[in-house]
Motif scaffolding. Structure first.
Motif, PDB file in Angstrom:
ATOM      1  N   GLN A 244       0.982  -1.168  -0.309  1.00  0.00           N
ATOM      2  CA  GLN A 244      -0.018  -0.037   0.061  1.00  0.00           C
ATOM      3  C   GLN A 244       1.278   1.581  -0.005  1.00  0.00           C
ATOM      4  N   THR A 245       1.693   1.209   0.675  1.00  0.00           N
ATOM      5  CA  THR A 245       2.863   2.431   1.156  1.00  0.00           C
ATOM      6  C   THR A 245       3.640   2.527  -0.526  1.00  0.00           C
ATOM      7  N   LYS A 248       0.577   3.676  -3.358  1.00  0.00           N
ATOM      8  CA  LYS A 248      -0.336   5.394  -2.870  1.00  0.00           C
ATOM      9  C   LYS A 248       0.399   6.005  -2.129  1.00  0.00           C
ATOM     10  N   HIS A 249       1.591   6.369  -1.502  1.00  0.00           N
ATOM     11  CA  HIS A 249       2.252   7.041  -1.748  1.00  0.00           C
ATOM     12  C   HIS A 249       3.910   6.784  -1.781  1.00  0.00           C
ATOM     13  N   LYS A 252       6.705   9.747  -0.408  1.00  0.00           N
ATOM     14  CA  LYS A 252       7.027   9.436   0.659  1.00  0.00           C
ATOM     15  C   LYS A 252       7.535   8.168   0.733  1.00  0.00           C
ATOM     16  N   GLU A 257      10.595   5.654   3.678  1.00  0.00           N
ATOM     17  CA  GLU A 257       9.595   4.452   3.756  1.00  0.00           C
ATOM     18  C   GLU A 257      11.018   2.879   3.508  1.00  0.00           C
TER      19      GLU A 257
END
Length: 340
Positions: A244-245, A248-249, A252, A257
């Motif tokens: 998901q990171t 969607k990001h 970031k 991360e």
């Protein structure tokens, strides 16, 4: 016409046949039991115990109706015979006096022995037409002629008594056979009830052991399953977080991360090798059923006669019980060996 003696014998036999086996008197309201024995209603009421009744002769259990002994079927045939028997005139000690057909007011007290006569006469007949004949009292003439009949009469009386005694022996034999049958029925039922109890106890024990083994095994299996589910949840969570990171990001993810996510992935540890789960399960393997193993005893033949007495029957029944208990002991030992 039948003599008083003949009537007394018949009446005596009839009286015995119409007597209750408990009170030994003529039946009063005779009640028929399922075993076909009959007794007075009052007598059965006295021997009934708290609503339970067994035949006083053959000991067979008798299910009582809701209204007790009074509800048992009436023996109408015996009841009618008893009624007719009670209406019979009592035997008389002396013959009814016979009167002369020529002189109705005169009794026949003499017997003319003349070859041309040979008939009972009265005193008026003697005076009128038998004065020159040889006469004797009727009683003396009867005794004289009875010398030809007495031996046969005694023999027939002996035969009557002999057959009455034999009939008693037959009834006694009937009671012994019926009692032996009842005892055999009870021995069979007791023997199989004992074996059924042993089998039921063994069944309950085996079911209990299988249930206990099942619970223990399932406890271990469920613990292992819960551990695997927990590992699966942990792995799924961390994998979903990383994906998901990334999706969607993305910015970031690129800036901050990767190292954190890599640390999470490394820290989510599971068993490296999923070894096969092995358990020991208890299950029942039935023996092959053999017909001879289901038999608790055997039927044996014994000769009963009218001379058989109760001691012989008691000995026979003791032997039957001994064989039955021996078979039950063998069955019990077999079950013990299975349990071990």
């Amino acid at each position: 016409m039948a003599s008083v003696t003949d009537r007394s014998f018949k009446q005596k036999i009839l009286e015995e046949e119409l007597s209750c086996g408990i009170c030994q008197e003529t039946f009063r309201r005779p009640k028929a039991l399922p075993c076909l024995h009959t007794f007075c209603e009052e007598c059965l009421t006295e021997v009934a115990n708290l609503g339970e009744l067994s035949c006083p002769l053959c000991r067979r259990e008798v299910p009582l109706p809701t209204d007790g002994v009074a509800g048992l079927p009436d023996n109408y045939h015996l009841s009618e015979l008893c009624k007719k028997f009670s209406e019979l005139p009592a035997d008389q000690e002396q013959d009814v006096a016979q009167h002369c057909e020529y002189h109705p007011s005169q009794e026949l007290r003499l017997f003319c022995k003349s070859s041309n006569c040979g008939v009972p006469i009265c005193t008026q007949c003697f005076e009128d037409s038998h004065g020159e004949h040889k006469v004797v009292p009727v009683k003396q003439a009867v005794e004289k002629r009875m010398t030809r009949v007495t031996p046969l009469l005694k023999e027939k009386k002996r035969q009557i008594e002999e057959r009455r005694e034999y009939l008693k022996d037959i009834r006694h034999l009937e009671n012994q056979i019926t009692d032996a049958k009842s005892q055999s029925d009870k021995s069979i039922l007791d023997s199989y009830a004992e074996r059924a109890k042993l089998l039921a106890d063994n069944k309950d024990r085996l079911l209990s052991e299988v249930e206990e083994s099942y619970q223990d095994i399932m406890k271990d299996v469920n613990a292992k399953k819960d551990a695997v589910l927990q590992q699966l949840d942990d792995l799924t969570d961390v994998v979903e977080e990383v994906e998901q990171t990334k999706e969607k990001h993305a910015i970031k993810f690129l800036r901050h991360e990767p190292d954190e996510l890599r640390d999470k992935l490394e820290q989510t540890r599971v068993d490296p090798n999923m070894a096969p789960l092995e358990v020991t399960v208890s299950f029942f393997r039935p023996h092959k059923i053999k017909k001879e193993q289901l038999v608790n005893g055997e039927l044996v033949s014994e000769a009963f006669t009218t001379k058989t007495r109760w001691q012989t029957v008691v000995t026979l029944l003791s032997n039957v019980k001994l064989r039955a208990f021996t078979v039950m002991e063998t069955a019990y030992n077999d079950l013990k060996s299975i349990k071990q």
